[in-house]
Design a protein around this motif. Structure first.
Motif, PDB file in Angstrom:
ATOM      1  N   ARG A  86       0.834  -1.209   0.000  1.00 56.00           N
ATOM      2  CA  ARG A  86       0.000   0.000   0.000  1.00 56.00           C
ATOM      3  C   ARG A  86       0.868   1.258   0.000  1.00 56.00           C
ATOM      4  O   ARG A  86       1.838   1.356   0.761  1.00 56.00           O
ATOM      5  N   PHE A  87       0.493   2.220  -0.838  1.00 58.68           N
ATOM      6  CA  PHE A  87       1.137   3.523  -0.875  1.00 58.68           C
ATOM      7  C   PHE A  87       0.041   4.592  -0.769  1.00 58.68           C
ATOM      8  O   PHE A  87      -0.910   4.583  -1.560  1.00 58.68           O
ATOM      9  N   ASP A  88       0.186   5.469   0.216  1.00 58.24           N
ATOM     10  CA  ASP A  88      -0.783   6.544   0.444  1.00 58.24           C
ATOM     11  C   ASP A  88      -0.276   7.821  -0.218  1.00 58.24           C
ATOM     12  O   ASP A  88       0.808   8.318   0.105  1.00 58.24           O
ATOM     13  N   PHE A  89      -1.088   8.357  -1.114  1.00 59.90           N
ATOM     14  CA  PHE A  89      -0.758   9.583  -1.830  1.00 59.90           C
ATOM     15  C   PHE A  89      -1.296  10.775  -1.041  1.00 59.90           C
ATOM     16  O   PHE A  89      -2.495  10.840  -0.759  1.00 59.90           O
ATOM     17  N   ALA A  90      -0.411  11.694  -0.704  1.00 61.29           N
ATOM     18  CA  ALA A  90      -0.793  12.850   0.099  1.00 61.29           C
ATOM     19  C   ALA A  90      -1.366  13.951  -0.776  1.00 61.29           C
ATOM     20  O   ALA A  90      -1.158  13.987  -2.000  1.00 61.29           O
ATOM     21  N   GLY A  91      -2.095  14.856  -0.141  1.00 63.38           N
ATOM     22  CA  GLY A  91      -2.566  16.042  -0.848  1.00 63.38           C
ATOM     23  C   GLY A  91      -1.386  16.926  -1.242  1.00 63.38           C
ATOM     24  O   GLY A  91      -0.377  17.017  -0.529  1.00 63.38           O
ATOM     25  N   ILE A  92      -1.491  17.591  -2.361  1.00 62.70           N
ATOM     26  CA  ILE A  92      -0.387  18.362  -2.908  1.00 62.70           C
ATOM     27  C   ILE A  92      -0.417  19.766  -2.322  1.00 62.70           C
ATOM     28  O   ILE A  92      -1.484  20.386  -2.194  1.00 62.70           O
ATOM     29  N   GLU A  93       0.759  20.272  -1.951  1.00 60.52           N
ATOM     30  CA  GLU A  93       0.856  21.608  -1.379  1.00 60.52           C
ATOM     31  C   GLU A  93       0.431  22.666  -2.399  1.00 60.52           C
ATOM     32  O   GLU A  93       0.617  22.504  -3.611  1.00 60.52           O
ATOM     33  N   SER A  94      -0.118  23.771  -1.872  1.00 61.40           N
ATOM     34  CA  SER A  94      -0.582  24.849  -2.753  1.00 61.40           C
ATOM     35  C   SER A  94       0.570  25.455  -3.545  1.00 61.40           C
ATOM     36  O   SER A  94       0.409  25.816  -4.719  1.00 61.40           O
ATOM     37  N   SER A  95       1.732  25.568  -2.923  1.00 62.80           N
ATOM     38  CA  SER A  95       2.876  26.150  -3.635  1.00 62.80           C
ATOM     39  C   SER A  95       3.292  25.274  -4.807  1.00 62.80           C
ATOM     40  O   SER A  95       3.641  25.779  -5.882  1.00 62.80           O
ATOM     41  N   ALA A  96       3.251  23.935  -4.627  1.00 59.26           N
ATOM     42  CA  ALA A  96       3.604  23.033  -5.728  1.00 59.26           C
ATOM     43  C   ALA A  96       2.566  23.103  -6.850  1.00 59.26           C
ATOM     44  O   ALA A  96       2.921  23.056  -8.043  1.00 59.26           O
ATOM     45  N   ILE A  97       1.304  23.241  -6.490  1.00 59.33           N
ATOM     46  CA  ILE A  97       0.262  23.364  -7.515  1.00 59.33           C
ATOM     47  C   ILE A  97       0.443  24.660  -8.299  1.00 59.33           C
ATOM     48  O   ILE A  97       0.335  24.683  -9.536  1.00 59.33           O
ATOM     49  N   ALA A  98       0.705  25.761  -7.583  1.00 60.05           N
ATOM     50  CA  ALA A  98       0.898  27.042  -8.263  1.00 60.05           C
ATOM     51  C   ALA A  98       2.092  26.989  -9.206  1.00 60.05           C
ATOM     52  O   ALA A  98       2.047  27.541 -10.321  1.00 60.05           O
ATOM     53  N   LYS A  99       3.166  26.334  -8.802  1.00 59.46           N
ATOM     54  CA  LYS A  99       4.347  26.228  -9.669  1.00 59.46           C
ATOM     55  C   LYS A  99       4.032  25.429 -10.929  1.00 59.46           C
ATOM     56  O   LYS A  99       4.439  25.804 -12.034  1.00 59.46           O
ATOM     57  N   ARG A 100       3.294  24.335 -10.778  1.00 53.50           N
ATOM     58  CA  ARG A 100       2.949  23.520 -11.940  1.00 53.50           C
ATOM     59  C   ARG A 100       1.994  24.272 -12.872  1.00 53.50           C
ATOM     60  O   ARG A 100       2.142  24.209 -14.112  1.00 53.50           O
ATOM     61  N   LEU A 101       1.033  24.989 -12.338  1.00 52.52           N
ATOM     62  CA  LEU A 101       0.126  25.766 -13.175  1.00 52.52           C
ATOM     63  C   LEU A 101       0.872  26.855 -13.937  1.00 52.52           C
ATOM     64  O   LEU A 101       0.539  27.164 -15.093  1.00 52.52           O
ATOM     65  N   SER A 102       1.876  27.446 -13.303  1.00 51.41           N
ATOM     66  CA  SER A 102       2.673  28.452 -13.999  1.00 51.41           C
ATOM     67  C   SER A 102       3.425  27.840 -15.175  1.00 51.41           C
ATOM     68  O   SER A 102       3.510  28.448 -16.259  1.00 51.41           O
ATOM     69  N   GLN A 103       3.946  26.617 -14.992  1.00 50.42           N
ATOM     70  CA  GLN A 103       4.629  25.941 -16.097  1.00 50.42           C
ATOM     71  C   GLN A 103       3.667  25.645 -17.248  1.00 50.42           C
ATOM     72  O   GLN A 103       4.013  25.821 -18.423  1.00 50.42           O
ATOM     73  N   ILE A 104       2.470  25.211 -16.923  1.00 49.61           N
ATOM     74  CA  ILE A 104       1.491  24.909 -17.969  1.00 49.61           C
ATOM     75  C   ILE A 104       1.097  26.178 -18.714  1.00 49.61           C
ATOM     76  O   ILE A 104       0.967  26.189 -19.950  1.00 49.61           O
ATOM     77  N   ALA A 105       0.885  27.280 -17.960  1.00 51.40           N
ATOM     78  CA  ALA A 105       0.512  28.537 -18.611  1.00 51.40           C
ATOM     79  C   ALA A 105       1.611  29.021 -19.555  1.00 51.40           C
ATOM     80  O   ALA A 105       1.324  29.512 -20.656  1.00 51.40           O
ATOM     81  N   ASN A 106       2.858  28.865 -19.140  1.00 51.84           N
ATOM     82  CA  ASN A 106       3.962  29.255 -20.021  1.00 51.84           C
ATOM     83  C   ASN A 106       3.992  28.377 -21.271  1.00 51.84           C
ATOM     84  O   ASN A 106       4.274  28.870 -22.377  1.00 51.84           O
ATOM     85  N   SER A 107       3.712  27.080 -21.111  1.00 54.41           N
ATOM     86  CA  SER A 107       3.683  26.200 -22.279  1.00 54.41           C
ATOM     87  C   SER A 107       2.553  26.566 -23.224  1.00 54.41           C
ATOM     88  O   SER A 107       2.660  26.351 -24.442  1.00 54.41           O
ATOM     89  N   GLU A 108       1.472  27.108 -22.685  1.00 54.55           N
ATOM     90  CA  GLU A 108       0.335  27.507 -23.512  1.00 54.55           C
ATOM     91  C   GLU A 108       0.463  28.944 -23.998  1.00 54.55           C
ATOM     92  O   GLU A 108      -0.487  29.469 -24.606  1.00 54.55           O
ATOM     93  N   ASN A 109       1.598  29.596 -23.701  1.00 58.67           N
ATOM     94  CA  ASN A 109       1.839  30.981 -24.112  1.00 58.67           C
ATOM     95  C   ASN A 109       0.775  31.929 -23.550  1.00 58.67           C
ATOM     96  O   ASN A 109       0.257  32.819 -24.246  1.00 58.67           O
ATOM     97  N   VAL A 110       0.453  31.716 -22.273  1.00 61.74           N
ATOM     98  CA  VAL A 110      -0.536  32.545 -21.580  1.00 61.74           C
ATOM     99  C   VAL A 110       0.115  33.115 -20.335  1.00 61.74           C
ATOM    100  O   VAL A 110       0.796  32.399 -19.589  1.00 61.74           O
ATOM    101  N   GLU A 111      -0.100  34.402 -20.095  1.00 62.34           N
ATOM    102  CA  GLU A 111       0.427  35.067 -18.901  1.00 62.34           C
ATOM    103  C   GLU A 111      -0.629  34.994 -17.801  1.00 62.34           C
ATOM    104  O   GLU A 111      -1.818  35.240 -18.055  1.00 62.34           O
ATOM    105  N   ILE A 112      -0.184  34.701 -16.593  1.00 62.50           N
ATOM    106  CA  ILE A 112      -1.119  34.566 -15.475  1.00 62.50           C
ATOM    107  C   ILE A 112      -0.540  35.265 -14.259  1.00 62.50           C
ATOM    108  O   ILE A 112       0.663  35.198 -13.983  1.00 62.50           O
ATOM    109  N   ASP A 113      -1.386  35.991 -13.527  1.00 66.24           N
ATOM    110  CA  ASP A 113      -0.955  36.736 -12.339  1.00 66.24           C
ATOM    111  C   ASP A 113      -0.597  35.788 -11.195  1.00 66.24           C
ATOM    112  O   ASP A 113      -1.122  34.668 -11.096  1.00 66.24           O
TER     113      ASP A 113
END
Length: 601
Positions: free
Chosen positions: A187-214
């Motif tokens: 068994r492996f328990d997957f933890a909830g993802i930190e907000s800072s890690a989510i924000a960093k990943r969303l920023s990477q996706i926005a850059n890949s989509e050529n979209v600027e986000i605040d």
């Protein structure tokens, strides 16, 4: 007419299907499992050491990467360059697993394949070796949806599967899986993802989509995702679909139906300033701006949660709901409110949120909660005042102000049956002036009057027969239950020459004297008398031999038989029985009289 607005590209009559962000940016390697580094490390080491198990169970909330990790593990085991912890993602096997078309890597949705027949088909197919891969891998999503019979059919195969078969289960509710299944899996328990890690990943996706986000927009999206990467990517997908090359915080607030951070800050400031009218006005402005009432209450609840974290000494890394621009305001509010007041506010908001789920008047409930918060007392200052009253010392902030607050006089409580049967108190001190003060006669310890506090009071009290009789009547009035009946039947109460109080019973009522003279009841009566007389006294109990039990000397006439109903009525009218019926709320008509057993000859 040419369709110039279609988002898909056309080439040679083929329409390229659009994939949403959550699918296009799915993790393809263990290093891309954001927030699940512990799982990635364990699986990598298992592959490197050739200790791969035959069954794995991935548990956790939605959108944290369970299915993605299962696919990465399948690629790592079946890649043409493997087994390897870094699959190439270029060979036919890896590409087939990514697209879900590989015949040796079967993904099953347990929610739609819950029956035992589906598991029987699985067992039959599992015995056939993989066609082109190293292992035949079964990925069963939401495995807790399988029926009990399906689990039982899977047990044997899961415990001793063929060497070429691997099972990977994923579930959000592991508590619904039988323990017999859990014991056969790693068994492996997957933890909830930190907000800072989510924000960093969303920023990477926005850059890949050529979209600027605040940055504020990223913070709001990551907080709203509540630890789920897929939820945050779905929200970002909605923002991307709305068009435009820049995503602002205003766009996010409009999409989510929440109030901006500065508006929540103004609402909280009005509440803390005890301005209920301004608080309601701020609430109305937020609703008029498009915010949902339920979302507003949830935002307030999260805001005060972070205020509580600041008050108890947590640093900014423990904040979950406030924006980075609100850190200073949060710290200032914490110092102004105090932990007890903040806890009370959180309880009010939580109760309101629960009531709003089943009510049609959600706005009224929210306004009522805001007014209640604005009128909430400062509980921390109240606690300081209570401490001051207890210790008779100035509260913090009142240094140099000496207050002499005397406790209010304590009235003598009524003596109950439970108190009369309590264990006897400690022996009385030798000094006659030390008088037991009244107590609750329960589990609380009794208080003793200090003789030095009133050194001449006992000597000034003059007792008479009338005073002790009157005190005995008052004691009887405060008694309850069995002891009350015994005290009532006393024939005489008088003051003896040695200063003691003598209570006389009739010779026919030996039981009453024994009852009052018991080790448990005598101290209770003495303490009660001391309270009414103003000094300590000792009780003595006597029997009036002049009133003896009538003993017939002549042959008595044969008595008429007494019916059971008549006997029941006579017994019910006795004072002791009547008191017992009152105490236990019994029905007198249902009393059962059992005559005493005759001794054997």
């Amino acid at each position: 007419m040419a369709d110039t607005d279609t988002p898909t590209e056309r080439s040679e009559g083929h329409v390229e299907a659009y994939q949403v962000v959550a699918r296009r940016y799915r993790p393809q390697a263990f290093s891309e499992l954001i927030g699940q580094e512990h799982v990635a490390k364990a699986l990598t080491q298992a592959i490197n050491s050739n200790r791969v198990g035959h069954a794995y169970l991935f548990t956790g909330a939605r959108g944290v990467g369970k299915t993605s990790a299962a696919r990465v593990l399948a690629k790592a085991l079946n890649c043409v360059h493997g087994p390897t912890p870094t699959p190439c993602n270029e060979c036919d096997v890896c590409l087939g697993i990514i697209s879900g078309d590989d015949v040796d890597n079967i993904e099953i949705d347990a929610a739609s394949n819950t029956g035992v027949d589906n598991i029987r088909d699985l067992r039959q197919n599992a015995s056939v070796r993989a066609s082109r891969c190293r292992y035949k891998i079964y990925i069963i999503d939401e495995v807790h949806m399988l029926s009990k019979s399906a689990f039982n059919a899977l047990l044997k195969t899961l415990e001793e599967p063929p060497e070429h078969v691997k099972f990977i289960f994923a579930t959000t509710e592991p508590e619904k899986i039988p323990i017999t299944i859990l014991s056969r899996c790693q068994r492996f328990d997957f933890a909830g993802i930190e907000s800072s890690a989510i924000a960093k990943r969303l920023s990477q996706i926005a850059n890949s989509e050529n979209v600027e986000i605040d940055d504020e927009a990223l913070a709001v999206l990551s907080i709203r995702a509540a630890g789920s990467m897929r939820d945050s990517q779905s929200l970002l997908e909605q923002l991307l679909a709305s068009g435009g090359k820049k995503i602002t915080a205003s766009d996010v607030y409009t999409l989510l139906g929440v109030a901006p951070g500065e508006r929540i800050g103004g609402l909280v400031e009005s509440i803390v300033s005890r301005n209920a009218a301004a608080a309601i006005a701020s609430l109305d402005e937020a609703i008029a701006g498009g915010a949902d009432v339920g979302q507003l209450v949830d935002q307030l609840l999260g805001y005060f949660r972070d205020v509580m974290a600041i008050v108890v000494g947590c640093d900014t890394s423990q904040l979950r709901y406030v924006l980075p621009s609100q850190y200073e305001q949060t710290r200032d509010l914490g110092s102004r409110l105090g932990v007890h007041t903040v806890l009370a506010m959180i309880q009010v908001l939580d109760h309101t949120s629960s009531r709003m789920r089943g009510s049609l008047h959600t706005r009224t409930l929210a306004e009522m909660a805001v007014v209640r918060l604005a009128h909430l007392d400062d509980l921390d200052n109240l606690a300081a005042v209570v401490t001051e009253l207890r210790t008779n010392t100035p509260a913090p902030g009142d240094a140099g102000v000496k207050k002499n607050i005397s406790p209010p006089p304590v009235a003598a409580p009524p003596v109950s049956l439970a108190s009369s049967l309590a264990p006897p108190p400690a022996p009385r001190a030798a000094t006659p002036a030390a008088v037991d003060a009244p107590s609750n006669l329960g589990n609380r310890a009794s208080h003793r009057v200090d003789p030095s506090a009133a050194p001449t009071r006992a000597a000034q009290v003059t007792l008479t027969d009338d005073s002790v009789k009157q005190a005995w009547k008052q004691v009887v009035a405060n008694l309850g239950g069995m002891l009350e009946h015994q005290a009532e039947v006393a024939r005489d109460v008088r003051l003896a020459s040695d200063g003691s109080v003598v209570v006389t019973f009739a010779a026919s009522d030996q039981f009453s004297r024994d009852m009052c003279d018991s080790p448990n009841n005598r101290p209770t009566l003495e303490r009660a008398l001391a309270q009414h007389l103003g000094r300590g006294v000792s009780l003595k109990f006597a029997i009036d031999q002049s009133v003896a039990v009538d003993t017939p000397t002549t042959a008595a006439a044969p008595s008429r038989p007494v019916s059971q109903r008549q006997l029941q009525s006579e017994v019910a009218e006795r004072p002791f029985v009547a008191k017992a019926v009152e105490l236990f709320a019994a029905d007198p008509n249902r009393l059962r009289v059992v005559p005493p057993r005759q001794p054997r000859k």
